[in-house]
Every structure is written in structure tokens, then in C-alpha cells.
Design a protein around this motif. Sequence first.
Motif, PDB file in Angstrom:
ATOM      1  N   LEU A 139       0.757  -1.158  -0.057  1.00 31.82           N
ATOM      2  CA  LEU A 139      -0.029   0.097   0.112  1.00 31.82           C
ATOM      3  C   LEU A 139       0.802   1.166  -0.140  1.00 31.82           C
ATOM      4  CD1 LEU A 139      -2.839  -0.992   2.542  1.00 31.82           C
ATOM      5  CD2 LEU A 139      -2.770  -1.138  -0.151  1.00 31.82           C
ATOM      6  N   TYR A 140       2.039   1.118   0.506  1.00 32.67           N
ATOM      7  CA  TYR A 140       2.945   2.406   0.855  1.00 32.67           C
ATOM      8  C   TYR A 140       3.476   2.858  -0.807  1.00 32.67           C
ATOM      9  CZ  TYR A 140       7.010   5.431   2.070  1.00 32.67           C
ATOM     10  OH  TYR A 140       7.853   6.289   2.111  1.00 32.67           O
ATOM     11  N   ASN A 141       4.135   1.780  -1.523  1.00 30.28           N
ATOM     12  CA  ASN A 141       4.761   1.799  -2.582  1.00 30.28           C
ATOM     13  C   ASN A 141       3.983   1.368  -4.079  1.00 30.28           C
ATOM     14  OD1 ASN A 141       7.342   2.853  -1.662  1.00 30.28           O
ATOM     15  ND2 ASN A 141       7.847   0.746  -1.487  1.00 30.28           N
ATOM     16  N   GLY A 142       2.858   1.057  -3.547  1.00 25.66           N
ATOM     17  CA  GLY A 142       2.225   0.240  -4.874  1.00 25.66           C
ATOM     18  C   GLY A 142       2.830  -0.732  -5.567  1.00 25.66           C
ATOM     19  N   ARG A 143       2.964  -0.836  -6.875  1.00 27.14           N
ATOM     20  CA  ARG A 143       3.738  -1.978  -7.509  1.00 27.14           C
ATOM     21  C   ARG A 143       5.427  -1.275  -7.807  1.00 27.14           C
ATOM     22  NH1 ARG A 143       2.370  -5.342 -11.420  1.00 27.14           N
ATOM     23  NH2 ARG A 143       3.627  -4.175 -12.933  1.00 27.14           N
ATOM     24  N   PHE A 144       6.340  -1.887  -7.123  1.00 24.13           N
ATOM     25  CA  PHE A 144       7.327  -1.558  -7.134  1.00 24.13           C
ATOM     26  C   PHE A 144       8.529  -2.982  -7.033  1.00 24.13           C
ATOM     27  CE2 PHE A 144       6.802  -2.491  -2.733  1.00 24.13           C
ATOM     28  CZ  PHE A 144       8.100  -2.770  -1.986  1.00 24.13           C
ATOM     29  N   ILE A 145       9.817  -2.631  -7.259  1.00 22.34           N
ATOM     30  CA  ILE A 145      10.636  -3.519  -7.442  1.00 22.34           C
ATOM     31  C   ILE A 145      11.662  -3.413  -6.089  1.00 22.34           C
ATOM     32  CG2 ILE A 145      13.138  -4.399  -8.377  1.00 22.34           C
ATOM     33  CD1 ILE A 145      10.256  -5.012  -9.934  1.00 22.34           C
ATOM     34  N   TRP A 146      11.887  -4.652  -5.385  1.00 17.82           N
ATOM     35  CA  TRP A 146      12.666  -4.463  -3.981  1.00 17.82           C
ATOM     36  C   TRP A 146      13.898  -5.129  -4.305  1.00 17.82           C
ATOM     37  CZ3 TRP A 146      12.621  -2.257   0.516  1.00 17.82           C
ATOM     38  CH2 TRP A 146      13.440  -2.553   1.296  1.00 17.82           C
ATOM     39  N   GLY A 200       6.742  -2.421 -16.190  1.00 23.20           N
ATOM     40  CA  GLY A 200       5.634  -1.443 -15.692  1.00 23.20           C
ATOM     41  C   GLY A 200       5.926  -0.994 -14.516  1.00 23.20           C
ATOM     42  N   TYR A 201       7.206  -1.191 -13.857  1.00 17.45           N
ATOM     43  CA  TYR A 201       7.196  -0.715 -12.387  1.00 17.45           C
ATOM     44  C   TYR A 201       8.126   0.669 -12.333  1.00 17.45           C
ATOM     45  CZ  TYR A 201       6.291  -5.616 -11.163  1.00 17.45           C
ATOM     46  OH  TYR A 201       5.476  -6.695 -11.083  1.00 17.45           O
ATOM     47  N   GLY A 202       7.380   1.597 -11.631  1.00 17.34           N
ATOM     48  CA  GLY A 202       7.755   3.118 -11.628  1.00 17.34           C
ATOM     49  C   GLY A 202       8.816   3.208 -10.390  1.00 17.34           C
ATOM     50  N   LEU A 203       9.172   2.403  -9.550  1.00 16.93           N
ATOM     51  CA  LEU A 203       9.750   2.556  -8.303  1.00 16.93           C
ATOM     52  C   LEU A 203      10.468   1.495  -8.015  1.00 16.93           C
ATOM     53  CD1 LEU A 203       9.439   4.939  -5.755  1.00 16.93           C
ATOM     54  CD2 LEU A 203       8.496   2.776  -4.696  1.00 16.93           C
ATOM     55  N   VAL A 204      11.651   1.713  -7.683  1.00 17.06           N
ATOM     56  CA  VAL A 204      12.646   0.672  -7.072  1.00 17.06           C
ATOM     57  C   VAL A 204      13.226   1.103  -5.887  1.00 17.06           C
ATOM     58  CG1 VAL A 204      15.010  -0.351  -7.595  1.00 17.06           C
ATOM     59  CG2 VAL A 204      13.613   0.137  -9.606  1.00 17.06           C
ATOM     60  N   SER A 205      13.212  -0.035  -4.850  1.00 17.46           N
ATOM     61  CA  SER A 205      13.393   0.555  -3.235  1.00 17.46           C
ATOM     62  C   SER A 205      14.260  -0.590  -3.048  1.00 17.46           C
ATOM     63  CB  SER A 205      12.064   0.541  -2.438  1.00 17.46           C
ATOM     64  OG  SER A 205      12.335   0.920  -0.970  1.00 17.46           O
ATOM     65  N   LEU A 206      14.969  -0.245  -1.811  1.00 19.66           N
ATOM     66  CA  LEU A 206      16.014  -1.046  -1.054  1.00 19.66           C
ATOM     67  C   LEU A 206      16.211  -0.734   0.401  1.00 19.66           C
ATOM     68  CD1 LEU A 206      19.106   0.550  -0.952  1.00 19.66           C
ATOM     69  CD2 LEU A 206      18.705   0.147  -3.475  1.00 19.66           C
ATOM     70  N   ASP A 214      21.202   8.315  -7.111  1.00 19.68           N
ATOM     71  CA  ASP A 214      20.066   9.352  -6.778  1.00 19.68           C
ATOM     72  C   ASP A 214      18.823   8.736  -6.364  1.00 19.68           C
ATOM     73  OD1 ASP A 214      19.406  12.063  -7.100  1.00 19.68           O
ATOM     74  OD2 ASP A 214      18.121  11.590  -8.947  1.00 19.68           O
ATOM     75  N   TYR A 215      18.924   8.077  -5.198  1.00 15.76           N
ATOM     76  CA  TYR A 215      18.024   7.441  -4.243  1.00 15.76           C
ATOM     77  C   TYR A 215      17.867   8.484  -3.084  1.00 15.76           C
ATOM     78  CZ  TYR A 215      17.621   2.603  -6.300  1.00 15.76           C
ATOM     79  OH  TYR A 215      17.392   1.569  -7.070  1.00 15.76           O
ATOM     80  N   ASP A 216      16.413   8.557  -2.813  1.00 19.11           N
ATOM     81  CA  ASP A 216      16.251   9.317  -1.620  1.00 19.11           C
ATOM     82  C   ASP A 216      16.194   8.412  -0.250  1.00 19.11           C
ATOM     83  OD1 ASP A 216      15.915  11.692  -2.836  1.00 19.11           O
ATOM     84  OD2 ASP A 216      13.781  10.897  -3.382  1.00 19.11           O
ATOM     85  N   LYS A 217      16.514   8.679   0.749  1.00 19.05           N
ATOM     86  CA  LYS A 217      16.422   8.210   1.985  1.00 19.05           C
ATOM     87  C   LYS A 217      15.132   8.506   2.701  1.00 19.05           C
ATOM     88  CE  LYS A 217      20.067   8.345   4.985  1.00 19.05           C
ATOM     89  NZ  LYS A 217      20.907   8.631   5.576  1.00 19.05           N
ATOM     90  N   THR A 218      14.190   7.414   2.695  1.00 22.69           N
ATOM     91  CA  THR A 218      12.922   7.802   2.979  1.00 22.69           C
ATOM     92  C   THR A 218      12.208   7.290   4.337  1.00 22.69           C
ATOM     93  OG1 THR A 218      11.924   6.050   1.733  1.00 22.69           O
ATOM     94  CG2 THR A 218      11.951   8.180   0.426  1.00 22.69           C
ATOM     95  N   SER A 219      13.010   6.261   4.889  1.00 19.80           N
ATOM     96  CA  SER A 219      12.684   5.554   6.304  1.00 19.80           C
ATOM     97  C   SER A 219      13.796   4.661   6.736  1.00 19.80           C
ATOM     98  CB  SER A 219      11.466   4.523   5.900  1.00 19.80           C
ATOM     99  OG  SER A 219      11.816   3.227   5.146  1.00 19.80           O
ATOM    100  N   TYR A 220      13.463   4.316   7.889  1.00 20.71           N
ATOM    101  CA  TYR A 220      14.269   3.203   8.628  1.00 20.71           C
ATOM    102  C   TYR A 220      13.656   1.637   8.504  1.00 20.71           C
ATOM    103  CZ  TYR A 220      16.959   6.888  10.863  1.00 20.71           C
ATOM    104  OH  TYR A 220      17.737   7.858  11.162  1.00 20.71           O
TER     105      TYR A 220
END
Length: 145
Positions: free
Chosen positions: A70-77, A108-114, A132-138
Amino acid sequence: MGTTTIKELTTEAEWKDAFPVMKQLRTHLDEATYISLVNEAQQKDDYKMLALFDGGEIVAVTGFMPMITLYNGRFIWVCDLVTDESHRSKNHGEKLLSQVHQWAADNGYGLVSLSSGLQRLDAHRFYEQKMDYDKTSYVFVKKLE
């Protein structure tokens, strides 16, 4: 530095070839556990593993999987990203992560997170300054007994 190529690793033999590099990041894993986890993750979570070869030798590895939250929607981890200690600072991590970005866009994924361990300050600089990643959480973890 020789010619670099990136290849998806799909067989147990290929995963074993990548283990010495992956072990540098996942030091707690023995080879049998690693193979078992990769196999299960591929079957259940569509986990994908890419290796960067330099002159025919695996020098960097990444593992990633598509997810929906729900936070990221469809994304790649990105589960794993490691370059062999003796091959760092040669843009191998950048090439692999860029390949993950391309795979995500193509599928079709608009976000990559790690996530990255708190102690990995060089990795944090790489993600933030070079990629160019943003630090968004712990990320918090609780071991259950």
C-alpha cells in the motif's frame, strides 16, 4: 578490466557460481541455505538474480523481486547488491542497479526500493549521490523466538 556483461542467473549451478560474491554481503549464510533460499524465493516471490561478469568472472551480484504494498504500490525491491571486494569502485554496482532500473521500467514498475545496513556508509553514499536514491525510512526488525 575486461569486457563486462550482465546475465540473469536461473540455475542452481549459476547460483553456486555467484555464492562467493554474495557471501561477502550475506556472511551468515552457508551455501546450502543460500541455494535453498534462492530457490524458494524464485518459486514463491519471482526473485531474480543478475550477475555482472568481468572477463568471464562474476564480480557483482544483485537479487530483486517485484512487490506490491500500500505504501509503494507496484515496485521492485532490491534484496541484495554486492560487488566483490577486489573489484569495487569500477562502476559494477552502478551497472547492475541500472539494469534493475531498466528491468523495472520494461515491466511496468515505476519505483525501485531497497534497504541498506546502518553500518554501510559507503553504500549509502553510492545510493544517494551516485544513483540518486532518496532516504525515506528506517527498516526495523524483531527476531521472534
